[in-house]
Design an enzyme around this catalytic site. Structure first.
Site, PDB file in Angstrom:
ATOM      1  N   LYS A 277       0.838  -1.210   0.000  1.00 26.70           N
ATOM      2  CA  LYS A 277       0.000   0.000   0.000  1.00 26.70           C
ATOM      3  C   LYS A 277       0.871   1.257   0.000  1.00 26.70           C
ATOM      4  O   LYS A 277       0.593   2.214  -0.720  1.00 26.70           O
ATOM      5  CB  LYS A 277      -0.934  -0.018   1.220  1.00 26.70           C
ATOM      6  CG  LYS A 277      -2.065  -1.034   1.074  1.00 26.70           C
ATOM      7  CD  LYS A 277      -2.780  -1.339   2.372  1.00 26.70           C
ATOM      8  CE  LYS A 277      -3.760  -2.501   2.165  1.00 26.70           C
ATOM      9  NZ  LYS A 277      -4.355  -3.002   3.415  1.00 26.70           N
TER      10      LYS A 277
ATOM     11  N   GLN B 164      -4.017  -1.604   9.682  1.00 25.88           N
ATOM     12  CA  GLN B 164      -3.966  -2.934   9.061  1.00 25.88           C
ATOM     13  C   GLN B 164      -4.549  -3.990  10.011  1.00 25.88           C
ATOM     14  O   GLN B 164      -4.127  -4.097  11.160  1.00 25.88           O
ATOM     15  CB  GLN B 164      -2.516  -3.284   8.694  1.00 25.88           C
ATOM     16  CG  GLN B 164      -2.378  -4.591   7.933  1.00 25.88           C
ATOM     17  CD  GLN B 164      -3.065  -4.559   6.566  1.00 25.88           C
ATOM     18  OE1 GLN B 164      -2.972  -3.587   5.821  1.00 25.88           O
ATOM     19  NE2 GLN B 164      -3.764  -5.635   6.236  1.00 25.88           N
TER      20      GLN B 164
ATOM     21  N   ASP C  41     -10.816   3.012   4.499  1.00 24.76           N
ATOM     22  CA  ASP C  41     -11.138   1.580   4.340  1.00 24.76           C
ATOM     23  C   ASP C  41     -12.652   1.380   4.208  1.00 24.76           C
ATOM     24  O   ASP C  41     -13.112   0.319   3.790  1.00 24.76           O
ATOM     25  CB  ASP C  41     -10.640   0.803   5.569  1.00 24.76           C
ATOM     26  CG  ASP C  41      -9.501  -0.135   5.231  1.00 24.76           C
ATOM     27  OD1 ASP C  41      -9.283  -0.375   4.025  1.00 24.76           O
ATOM     28  OD2 ASP C  41      -8.845  -0.629   6.165  1.00 24.76           O
TER      29      ASP C  41
END
Ligand code: NDP
Length: 290
Positions: free
Chosen positions: A54, A98, A121
């Site tokens: 990412k 994460q 997200d």
């Protein structure tokens, strides 16, 4: 019949190129550039790989990147304090924690702490709630489900009236994917580990999204001829012939499925790259909520 392969990597490249062009335009006009903060807790090798990927993509697109790594033993209060700080930081438009977190930490509490305006997200309960309401729009759509919908629409732009089976009901993949399919006027059936007659539900579905994390769960014989199959699963299978000692497979019995499906996404090279592309797309969008 052999299915059309839905090339997630290629589709993701196109989306990322559009984002890069938009960022370059902003730079030319001296407009603010979005910043993405990634938060990694612990040493899980898969999580490290995902975060590194990412960060690399962020840099390639010209998005600012801030990376935070915390010890495996990090207490809940410390992690939440960092997120509060990032919520206040005007240089940060997106916050990505994460998952999964080490087992002593409450993922729910952490996700609640992220500002919904920085929830790139798309999994904060506020955004999840808006997604579930018929006439509301979430600030961000969740990344993996957004990628799945884009992949389906790449081979069939109008899925209105189609029957869909979604295997898996997690908060980040299965459930929001079903809601997004419904928003596209498809009719989803949400399947899980206690679902009876999964095979029959699949056989009647024009679209199947397999997101269980169970290798080979979706049998080729369960697929309605011509159906669209999206394989979300990422499973590590020991394989001595591979340099890393394992190979990645999805949830679909690919070799058989490809003979019956109309279109199918591979693993790797399917949903994975699309998830990252949609994260970048959300990060660009986050600049609107500054
Ligand atoms: P979870 O473990 O949170 O959820 C799995 C879901 O699958 C659960 O709802 C579970 O049912 C259901 N399930 C498990 N086994 C069966 C079965 N035999 N039959 C029917 N349903 C079953 O996983 P995630 O949703 O987080 O992820 C799913 C998969 O997708 C994983 O392989 C993950 O690695 C992958 N993934 C890939 C991403 C990408 O970018 N490519 C992103 C995110 C995930 P129940 O609720 O009853 O337990």
């Amino acid at each position: 019949m052999t299915a059309e392969i839905i090339d997630g990597k290629k589709l993701a490249e196109t989306i990322k190129q559009e984002i890069k062009t938009a960022i370059d335009d902003r730079k030319r006009q001296s407009l603010p550039i979005p910043g993405l903060a990634t938060v990694l807790v612990g040493n899980d090798p898969a999580s490290k790989t995902y975060v590194a990927s990412k960060i690399k993509t962020t840099a390639a697109l010209g998005i600012r990147s801030l990376s935070y790594e915390l010890d495996e033993s990090c207490p809940q209060e410390k992690l939440e304090a960092l997120i509060q700080e990032l919520n206040q930081n005007p240089d940060v438009q997106g916050i990505l924690v994460q998952l999964p977190l080490p087992s002593h930490l409450s993922e729910d509490n952490v996700l609640h702490t992220i500002s919904p305006k920085k929830d790139v997200d798309g999994i904060h309960p506020y955004n999840a709630g808006l997604l579930s309401r018929k006439y509301s729009e979430p600030l961000f759509y969740p990344c993996t489900p957004s990628g799945i919908i884009r992949m389906i629409q790449s081979v069939c732009p109008d899925i209105s009236g189609m029957d869909a089976a979604v295997i898996g009901r997690s908060s980040i993949v299965g459930m929001p994917t079903a809601m997004m399919l419904s928003r596209c006027n498809a009719t989803p059936t949400i399947c899980h580990s206690q679902t009876k007659h999964l095979d029959e539900i699949c056989r009647e579905s024009d679209i199947i999204v397999a997101a269980a994390g169970s290798p080979g769960l979706l049998k080729g014989a369960w697929i309605k001829p011509g159906a669209i199959v999206i394989d979300v699963g990422i499973n590590h299978i020991p394989d001595e012939t591979q340099p890393r000692g394992y190979r990645l497979v999805g949830d679909v019995e690919f070799d058989e499925a490809v003979k019956r499906a109309g279109a199918i996404s591979p693993v790797p090279g399917g949903v994975g790259p699309m998830t990252i592309a949609m994260l970048m797309s959300n990060t660009l969008k986050a600049i609107d909520y500054r």
